[in-house]
Design a protein around this motif. Structure first.
Motif, PDB file in Angstrom:
ATOM      1  N   LEU A   1       0.831  -1.206   0.000  1.00  0.00           N
ATOM      2  CA  LEU A   1       0.000   0.000   0.000  1.00  0.00           C
ATOM      3  C   LEU A   1       0.866   1.257   0.000  1.00  0.00           C
ATOM      4  N   ASP A   2       1.873   1.297   0.834  1.00  0.00           N
ATOM      5  CA  ASP A   2       2.757   2.465   0.892  1.00  0.00           C
ATOM      6  C   ASP A   2       3.448   2.718  -0.445  1.00  0.00           C
TER       7      ASP A   2
ATOM      8  N   ALA B   1       3.406   5.907  -5.556  1.00  0.00           N
ATOM      9  CA  ALA B   1       3.334   5.985  -7.022  1.00  0.00           C
ATOM     10  C   ALA B   1       2.153   6.850  -7.464  1.00  0.00           C
ATOM     11  N   ILE B   2       1.028   6.729  -6.770  1.00  0.00           N
ATOM     12  CA  ILE B   2      -0.143   7.545  -7.107  1.00  0.00           C
ATOM     13  C   ILE B   2       0.165   9.021  -6.899  1.00  0.00           C
ATOM     14  N   LEU B   3       0.742   9.350  -5.757  1.00  0.00           N
ATOM     15  CA  LEU B   3       0.951  10.753  -5.394  1.00  0.00           C
ATOM     16  C   LEU B   3       2.105  11.427  -6.122  1.00  0.00           C
ATOM     17  N   ASN B   4       3.118  10.655  -6.501  1.00  0.00           N
ATOM     18  CA  ASN B   4       4.358  11.276  -6.970  1.00  0.00           C
ATOM     19  C   ASN B   4       4.809  10.894  -8.369  1.00  0.00           C
TER      20      ASN B   4
ATOM     21  N   TYR C   1      -2.446   6.192 -13.303  1.00  0.00           N
ATOM     22  CA  TYR C   1      -3.256   7.312 -13.775  1.00  0.00           C
ATOM     23  C   TYR C   1      -4.479   7.514 -12.875  1.00  0.00           C
ATOM     24  N   THR C   2      -4.234   7.815 -11.631  1.00  0.00           N
ATOM     25  CA  THR C   2      -5.298   8.171 -10.706  1.00  0.00           C
ATOM     26  C   THR C   2      -4.755   9.225  -9.758  1.00  0.00           C
ATOM     27  N   TYR C   3      -5.647   9.868  -9.019  1.00  0.00           N
ATOM     28  CA  TYR C   3      -5.249  10.985  -8.170  1.00  0.00           C
ATOM     29  C   TYR C   3      -5.264  10.675  -6.681  1.00  0.00           C
ATOM     30  N   GLU C   4      -6.196   9.845  -6.256  1.00  0.00           N
ATOM     31  CA  GLU C   4      -6.430   9.628  -4.833  1.00  0.00           C
ATOM     32  C   GLU C   4      -5.729   8.367  -4.331  1.00  0.00           C
ATOM     33  N   GLN C   5      -5.123   8.497  -3.159  1.00  0.00           N
ATOM     34  CA  GLN C   5      -4.537   7.328  -2.516  1.00  0.00           C
ATOM     35  C   GLN C   5      -5.631   6.298  -2.240  1.00  0.00           C
TER      36      GLN C   5
ATOM     37  N   PHE D   1      -0.909  16.005 -12.893  1.00  0.00           N
ATOM     38  CA  PHE D   1       0.141  16.990 -12.639  1.00  0.00           C
ATOM     39  C   PHE D   1       0.111  18.116 -13.668  1.00  0.00           C
ATOM     40  N   ASP D   2      -1.093  18.524 -14.046  1.00  0.00           N
ATOM     41  CA  ASP D   2      -1.323  19.642 -14.979  1.00  0.00           C
ATOM     42  C   ASP D   2      -0.730  19.400 -16.367  1.00  0.00           C
TER      43      ASP D   2
END
Length: 162
Positions: free
Chosen positions: A14-15, A20-23, A28-32, A148-149
């Motif tokens: 999970l960590d 990978a999701i956040l950084n 291709y998703t936004y939320e943890q 990431f815009d």
């Protein structure tokens, strides 16, 4: 050491996945996600006879990998798509290489014909690794993700296993 994942590994998986999701644009998703979702994912794989493997180094889970159906229709039953994630702490140590080698071996033993990788086109390290392992670029879907815009292109790579 590469081994089959257990429920005890899911916090570490999970960590790595949430990082990978956040950084990154690996996912291709936004939320943890949360531990409950990872448990459902894990047991769905296990019940379907699909591998979830981890790379353990210095008593830590340094990375994980799995594969699953490419598409859910019967005619695709011999084609799988894989995923490999390595902790930011352990990148560039050959862990992804060992995980992909192990997945390819498992897929051959399990009788699959084709393995597919969907890779963000800006992920040069992953593209290089897949080319080294014999994957061929099959095509790129342009501007199918936005994170990431910026617009993201998804490159597909394939290896024939038999």
């Amino acid at each position: 050491m590469i081994r089959n994942a257990t429920e005890d590994d899911l916090k570490f998986i999970l960590d790595i996945y949430n990082d990978a999701i956040l950084n990154t644009t690996t996912v291709y998703t936004y939320e943890q996600t949360d531990l409950e979702e990872r448990k459902k994912w894990f047991y769905s794989k296990v019940e379907s006879g699909l591998p979830v493997i981890v790379y353990e180094k210095d008593n830590e889970i340094a990375g994980f990998a799995s594969y699953g159906p490419f598409r859910n229709w019967a005619a695709y039953q011999y084609t799988i798509e894989h995923s490999i994630y390595v902790s930011s702490k352990f990148r560039r140590q050959g862990i992804a290489t060992q995980l992909i080698d192990h997945l390819i071996l498992l897929a051959k033993v399990d009788g699959y014909k084709t393995m597919v990788a969907g890779i963000d086109s800006s992920n040069e390290g992953s593209i290089h690794l897949h080319k080294q392992k014999g994957f061929k670029h099959i095509g790129t879907l342009e501007k199918v993700g936005y994170k990431f815009d910026k617009w993201l292109d998804l490159a597909f790579y394939q290896i024939l296993l038999k």
